[in-house]
Design a protein around this motif. Structure first.
Motif, PDB file in Angstrom:
ATOM      1  N   MET A 138       4.023   0.742   6.253  1.00 53.76           N
ATOM      2  CA  MET A 138       5.066   1.157   5.321  1.00 53.76           C
ATOM      3  C   MET A 138       6.314   0.301   5.502  1.00 53.76           C
ATOM      4  N   HIS A 139       6.683   0.011   6.748  1.00 53.02           N
ATOM      5  CA  HIS A 139       7.824  -0.869   6.996  1.00 53.02           C
ATOM      6  C   HIS A 139       7.580  -2.257   6.395  1.00 53.02           C
ATOM      7  N   LEU A 140       6.345  -2.715   6.431  1.00 55.36           N
ATOM      8  CA  LEU A 140       6.021  -4.023   5.864  1.00 55.36           C
ATOM      9  C   LEU A 140       6.174  -4.062   4.354  1.00 55.36           C
ATOM     10  N   GLY A 141       6.189  -2.878   3.723  1.00 55.14           N
ATOM     11  CA  GLY A 141       6.284  -2.786   2.272  1.00 55.14           C
ATOM     12  C   GLY A 141       4.943  -2.639   1.592  1.00 55.14           C
ATOM     13  N   MET A 142       3.949  -2.081   2.307  1.00 62.06           N
ATOM     14  CA  MET A 142       2.611  -1.909   1.746  1.00 62.06           C
ATOM     15  C   MET A 142       2.464  -0.559   1.065  1.00 62.06           C
ATOM     16  N   PRO A 143       1.812  -0.504  -0.101  1.00 62.92           N
ATOM     17  CA  PRO A 143       1.448   0.792  -0.677  1.00 62.92           C
ATOM     18  C   PRO A 143       0.364   1.437   0.169  1.00 62.92           C
ATOM     19  N   VAL A 144       0.297   2.762   0.129  1.00 63.99           N
ATOM     20  CA  VAL A 144      -0.560   3.495   1.063  1.00 63.99           C
ATOM     21  C   VAL A 144      -1.518   4.412   0.312  1.00 63.99           C
ATOM     22  N   VAL A 145      -2.768   4.427   0.765  1.00 65.88           N
ATOM     23  CA  VAL A 145      -3.761   5.412   0.356  1.00 65.88           C
ATOM     24  C   VAL A 145      -4.192   6.131   1.630  1.00 65.88           C
ATOM     25  N   ALA A 146      -3.917   7.445   1.708  1.00 68.67           N
ATOM     26  CA  ALA A 146      -4.096   8.152   2.978  1.00 68.67           C
ATOM     27  C   ALA A 146      -4.705   9.521   2.779  1.00 68.67           C
TER      28      ALA A 146
ATOM     29  N   ALA B 256      -6.547  15.088   0.093  1.00 66.97           N
ATOM     30  CA  ALA B 256      -7.802  15.408   0.769  1.00 66.97           C
ATOM     31  C   ALA B 256      -8.994  15.171  -0.153  1.00 66.97           C
ATOM     32  N   ASP B 257      -8.724  14.821  -1.407  1.00 68.03           N
ATOM     33  CA  ASP B 257      -9.759  14.516  -2.386  1.00 68.03           C
ATOM     34  C   ASP B 257     -10.065  13.022  -2.308  1.00 68.03           C
ATOM     35  N   VAL B 258     -11.187  12.674  -1.714  1.00 73.36           N
ATOM     36  CA  VAL B 258     -11.514  11.265  -1.525  1.00 73.36           C
ATOM     37  C   VAL B 258     -11.667  10.556  -2.857  1.00 73.36           C
ATOM     38  N   ASP B 259     -12.195  11.241  -3.856  1.00 78.05           N
ATOM     39  CA  ASP B 259     -12.343  10.621  -5.179  1.00 78.05           C
ATOM     40  C   ASP B 259     -10.988  10.235  -5.754  1.00 78.05           C
ATOM     41  N   GLU B 260      -9.993  11.073  -5.541  1.00 79.49           N
ATOM     42  CA  GLU B 260      -8.640  10.752  -6.002  1.00 79.49           C
ATOM     43  C   GLU B 260      -8.106   9.511  -5.278  1.00 79.49           C
ATOM     44  N   LEU B 261      -8.363   9.420  -3.995  1.00 82.09           N
ATOM     45  CA  LEU B 261      -7.916   8.261  -3.236  1.00 82.09           C
ATOM     46  C   LEU B 261      -8.633   6.992  -3.697  1.00 82.09           C
ATOM     47  N   LEU B 262      -9.914   7.109  -4.022  1.00 81.81           N
ATOM     48  CA  LEU B 262     -10.660   5.950  -4.505  1.00 81.81           C
ATOM     49  C   LEU B 262     -10.098   5.460  -5.835  1.00 81.81           C
ATOM     50  N   ARG B 263      -9.756   6.394  -6.707  1.00 82.34           N
ATOM     51  CA  ARG B 263      -9.177   5.998  -7.997  1.00 82.34           C
ATOM     52  C   ARG B 263      -7.852   5.269  -7.801  1.00 82.34           C
ATOM     53  N   CYS B 264      -7.032   5.792  -6.918  1.00 84.26           N
ATOM     54  CA  CYS B 264      -5.735   5.163  -6.666  1.00 84.26           C
ATOM     55  C   CYS B 264      -5.918   3.784  -6.039  1.00 84.26           C
ATOM     56  N   ALA B 265      -6.812   3.682  -5.056  1.00 83.32           N
ATOM     57  CA  ALA B 265      -7.056   2.393  -4.414  1.00 83.32           C
ATOM     58  C   ALA B 265      -7.526   1.358  -5.425  1.00 83.32           C
ATOM     59  N   ARG B 266      -8.421   1.768  -6.304  1.00 80.41           N
ATOM     60  CA  ARG B 266      -8.947   0.853  -7.322  1.00 80.41           C
ATOM     61  C   ARG B 266      -7.818   0.396  -8.251  1.00 80.41           C
ATOM     62  N   ARG B 267      -6.965   1.323  -8.658  1.00 79.27           N
ATOM     63  CA  ARG B 267      -5.873   0.988  -9.573  1.00 79.27           C
ATOM     64  C   ARG B 267      -4.870   0.028  -8.921  1.00 79.27           C
ATOM     65  N   LEU B 268      -4.528   0.297  -7.663  1.00 78.16           N
ATOM     66  CA  LEU B 268      -3.545  -0.534  -6.988  1.00 78.16           C
ATOM     67  C   LEU B 268      -4.085  -1.938  -6.713  1.00 78.16           C
ATOM     68  N   VAL B 269      -5.355  -2.031  -6.370  1.00 77.97           N
ATOM     69  CA  VAL B 269      -5.949  -3.350  -6.149  1.00 77.97           C
ATOM     70  C   VAL B 269      -5.917  -4.168  -7.441  1.00 77.97           C
ATOM     71  N   ALA B 270      -6.099  -3.490  -8.567  1.00 79.71           N
ATOM     72  CA  ALA B 270      -6.139  -4.184  -9.854  1.00 79.71           C
ATOM     73  C   ALA B 270      -4.762  -4.440 -10.445  1.00 79.71           C
ATOM     74  N   ASN B 271      -3.719  -3.816  -9.890  1.00 83.24           N
ATOM     75  CA  ASN B 271      -2.377  -3.927 -10.468  1.00 83.24           C
ATOM     76  C   ASN B 271      -1.372  -4.316  -9.390  1.00 83.24           C
ATOM     77  N   PRO B 272      -1.228  -5.616  -9.139  1.00 80.05           N
ATOM     78  CA  PRO B 272      -0.330  -6.062  -8.065  1.00 80.05           C
ATOM     79  C   PRO B 272       1.111  -5.598  -8.219  1.00 80.05           C
ATOM     80  N   GLU B 273       1.614  -5.533  -9.440  1.00 77.13           N
ATOM     81  CA  GLU B 273       3.003  -5.126  -9.637  1.00 77.13           C
ATOM     82  C   GLU B 273       3.216  -3.663  -9.268  1.00 77.13           C
ATOM     83  N   GLU B 274       2.281  -2.801  -9.656  1.00 81.29           N
ATOM     84  CA  GLU B 274       2.397  -1.394  -9.257  1.00 81.29           C
ATOM     85  C   GLU B 274       2.280  -1.274  -7.738  1.00 81.29           C
ATOM     86  N   ALA B 275       1.385  -2.044  -7.159  1.00 76.82           N
ATOM     87  CA  ALA B 275       1.227  -2.018  -5.700  1.00 76.82           C
ATOM     88  C   ALA B 275       2.532  -2.425  -5.024  1.00 76.82           C
TER      89      ALA B 275
END
Length: 344
Positions: free
Chosen positions: A241-249, A268-287
């Motif tokens: 987080m200090h480095l400025g990284m977005p987090v999926v936890a 705690a919903d792994v499917d929700e985390l997978l959706r977010c991870a996929r979106r952030l990987v595909a969208n550098p500006e949002e990340a």
């Protein structure tokens, strides 16, 4: 003050020894868990290696304990009993193991040595009985906003992921590897891909890098993944987080308090985390935007200055409280931050 403590948790000690005191770190020729000393770390000169046999007991003002066995070791070495004629605090770094939520802390019901938890979840999880307890949240030496996110991959830091398995969420890595390749940093990550059943092209075990190299390499990953089920609060998460990284936890233990929603996803919903991870990987500006929010939150809650100031308050109050005043007076002083008292 001159404070005796063993080098047990390197990342926590890295922050603690940057305070205003003199820190005495026992060293042995064979090193090991009872004699690491500085272990070659780039720490201030005020963090001194000492040999217990040669240490002048009268020149030790307090001891910060981190393992139950240290109470007896310190008493034998110094001829002074921690909590009685030597001011002492016990830092609890870990979540309880075993019969949770009925886990009794080793210092439960002791009135002479306050227990300092590093997270609010730990304080809630451990049964400390009538022992005085408080929380001093982690502090992180700021590595700077190094995030580039140039690699469309997930970075994760796990020590001993094969041995620790479900505790560290190792079993969840294959589903996240289906979203993006993983770079896994930490001790004993060799052979992780084979054990987890992940193709080598989808998981790179980076091993245990030096801190600066770890920060530099981790910050190249698009997203930080925190799959821990039952750990206190990995300092690698706060460093990311200090480095400025977005987090999926995973929303377990202290993570929901540490990671605000705008920093990524905590669920705690792994499917929700997978959706977010996929979106952030595909969208550098949002990340990048969410990573900036993560850094802002980390600096506000887990900044090094706040951590050291709180420790100064507790150590000063412990040092200036006469041992004969009793538990009530000690609890009054350590549990109420100075800014809430009518004292300068």
């Amino acid at each position: 003050m001159r404070i005796l403590l063993w080098h047990v948790h390197g990342s926590w000690t890295d922050a603690f020894v940057r305070g205003r005191h003199e820190y005495l770190l026992p060293v042995l020729p064979e090193a090991g868990p009872w004699g690491l000393g500085r272990a070659g770390r780039d720490w201030p000169d005020s963090a001194r290696e000492v040999t217990l046999a040669d240490l002048d007991a009268d020149h030790v003002d307090a001891v910060v304990l981190q393992r139950p066995e240290e109470i007896a070791v310190a008493a034998r070495a110094l001829g002074r009993q921690p909590g009685a004629d030597l001011p002492a605090l016990y830092v609890e770094h870990n979540t309880p193991k075993g019969d949770f939520p009925f886990s009794r802390h080793p210092l439960a019901d002791r009135s002479d040595i306050p227990v300092v938890h590093v997270t609010h979840f730990n304080r809630l999880a451990w049964d400390c009985g009538s022992a005085p307890t408080l929380v001093i949240e982690h502090g992180i030496p700021d590595p700077g906003q190094l995030y580039s996110g140039e690699l469309p991959e997930l970075g994760v830091v796990i020590n001993e992921p094969v041995r620790r398995g479900r505790v560290t969420g190792t079993d969840l890595l294959p589903v996240f590897a289906s979203v993006a390749p993983l770079q896994v940093f930490g001790m004993k990550t060799e052979g992780l891909a084979a054990v987890a059943g992940i193709e080598k092209s989808r998981l790179t075990a980076r091993g245990d890098l030096q801190t600066r190299e770890l920060h530099r390499e981790l910050a190249r990953c698009r997203v930080y993944l925190h799959p821990m089920r039952w750990t206190s609060l990995g300092l690698s998460l706060l460093e990311a987080m200090h480095l400025g990284m977005p987090v999926v936890a995973l929303a377990t233990t202290e993570a929901p308090r540490a990671v605000p929603p705008e920093a990524g996803a905590v669920s705690a919903d792994v499917d929700e985390l997978l959706r977010c991870a996929r979106r952030l990987v595909a969208n550098p500006e949002e990340a990048r935007r969410r990573g900036a929010a993560a850094r802002e939150a980390a600096l506000a809650r887990y900044g090094l200055g706040r951590f050291l100031d709180r420790w100064d308050e507790i150590l000063w109050d412990l040092h200036t409280t006469p041992r004969h005043t009793g538990t009530e007076r000690l609890e009054e002083k350590i549990l109420i931050p100075r800014r809430e008292r009518n004292t300068p």
